[in-house]
Motif scaffolding. Structure first.
Motif, PDB file in Angstrom:
ATOM      1  N   TYR A  37     -24.650  24.779  24.007  1.00  0.00           N
ATOM      2  CA  TYR A  37     -26.013  25.282  23.970  1.00  0.00           C
ATOM      3  C   TYR A  37     -26.786  24.599  25.089  1.00  0.00           C
ATOM      4  CZ  TYR A  37     -25.429  27.352  19.306  1.00  0.00           C
ATOM      5  OH  TYR A  37     -25.043  28.121  18.238  1.00  0.00           O
ATOM      6  N   ARG A  38     -27.947  25.144  25.396  1.00  0.00           N
ATOM      7  CA  ARG A  38     -28.839  24.478  26.333  1.00  0.00           C
ATOM      8  C   ARG A  38     -30.274  24.693  25.916  1.00  0.00           C
ATOM      9  NH1 ARG A  38     -28.016  28.211  31.805  1.00  0.00           N
ATOM     10  NH2 ARG A  38     -29.105  30.073  31.041  1.00  0.00           N
ATOM     11  N   GLN A  39     -31.102  23.761  26.331  1.00  0.00           N
ATOM     12  CA  GLN A  39     -32.529  23.862  26.048  1.00  0.00           C
ATOM     13  C   GLN A  39     -33.307  23.448  27.280  1.00  0.00           C
ATOM     14  OE1 GLN A  39     -33.867  21.752  22.547  1.00  0.00           O
ATOM     15  NE2 GLN A  39     -35.656  23.066  22.382  1.00  0.00           N
ATOM     16  N   ARG A  45     -33.645  26.304  22.068  1.00  0.00           N
ATOM     17  CA  ARG A  45     -32.240  26.073  22.364  1.00  0.00           C
ATOM     18  C   ARG A  45     -31.493  27.405  22.275  1.00  0.00           C
ATOM     19  NH1 ARG A  45     -29.311  20.960  19.615  1.00  0.00           N
ATOM     20  NH2 ARG A  45     -31.237  20.089  20.513  1.00  0.00           N
ATOM     21  N   GLU A  46     -30.619  27.661  23.247  1.00  0.00           N
ATOM     22  CA  GLU A  46     -29.894  28.925  23.270  1.00  0.00           C
ATOM     23  C   GLU A  46     -28.400  28.677  23.439  1.00  0.00           C
ATOM     24  OE1 GLU A  46     -30.844  31.381  26.622  1.00  0.00           O
ATOM     25  OE2 GLU A  46     -30.450  29.807  28.091  1.00  0.00           O
ATOM     26  N   THR A  90     -31.348  25.000  34.806  1.00  0.00           N
ATOM     27  CA  THR A  90     -31.817  23.647  34.520  1.00  0.00           C
ATOM     28  C   THR A  90     -32.153  23.510  33.038  1.00  0.00           C
ATOM     29  OG1 THR A  90     -32.692  23.299  36.740  1.00  0.00           O
ATOM     30  CG2 THR A  90     -33.646  21.975  34.969  1.00  0.00           C
ATOM     31  N   ALA A  91     -31.524  22.535  32.395  1.00  0.00           N
ATOM     32  CA  ALA A  91     -31.701  22.350  30.958  1.00  0.00           C
ATOM     33  C   ALA A  91     -30.911  21.132  30.512  1.00  0.00           C
ATOM     34  CB  ALA A  91     -31.218  23.583  30.186  1.00  0.00           C
ATOM     35  N   VAL A  92     -31.159  20.736  29.281  1.00  0.00           N
ATOM     36  CA  VAL A  92     -30.266  19.783  28.620  1.00  0.00           C
ATOM     37  C   VAL A  92     -29.177  20.597  27.936  1.00  0.00           C
ATOM     38  CG1 VAL A  92     -30.029  17.976  26.897  1.00  0.00           C
ATOM     39  CG2 VAL A  92     -32.112  18.116  28.280  1.00  0.00           C
TER      40      VAL A  92
END
Length: 123
Positions: A37-39, A45-46, A90-92
């Motif tokens: 996942y990423r947020q 979060r997706e 760009t994400a966590v």
């Protein structure tokens, strides 16, 4: 205690490539699903990509054709190869795992999350 540990995040320029890794330790049951996942800042979060127990794979439309997920089942490890990155990526990035147990009539799930790894794409 179950732990998911991600690695491989970083800062890179658009069109670059990066490979994320996630190792699960302390598991006492088989892992059925491993996914990423990423947020991004200010967003929910997706799901990015999922590797299912039947070896099927799912991708978000935004990453299909650029990202590849693959697993080493014996090592409880999942990777995310990311190519042609752009600033929207760009994400966590979080690793997630699911273990199912029980019977066909009644199935239970345990799910686990990693601490996240930052991916920043910027020129």
């Amino acid at each position: 205690q179950v732990q998911l540990v991600e690695s491989g995040g970083g800062l890179l320029q658009p069109w670059g490539s990066l490979r994320l890794s996630c190792v699960a330790s302390g598991m006492t049951r088989r892992i059925d699903v491993m996914d990423w996942y990423r947020q991004a800042p200010g967003k929910e979060r997706e799901l990015v990509s999922r590797s299912n127990s039947d070896f099927t794979i799912n991708y978000a439309d935004s990453v299909r054709g650029r990202f590849t997920i693959f697993r080493d089942v014996a090592k409880n490890t999942v990777y995310l190869q990311m190519n042609r990155l752009n600033p929207d990526d760009t994400a966590v990035y979080y690793c997630h795992a699911v273990s199912r147990y029980g019977t066909v009539e009644r199935t239970y799930e345990n799910d686990y999350w990693g601490q996240g790894t930052q991916v920043t794409v910027s020129s």
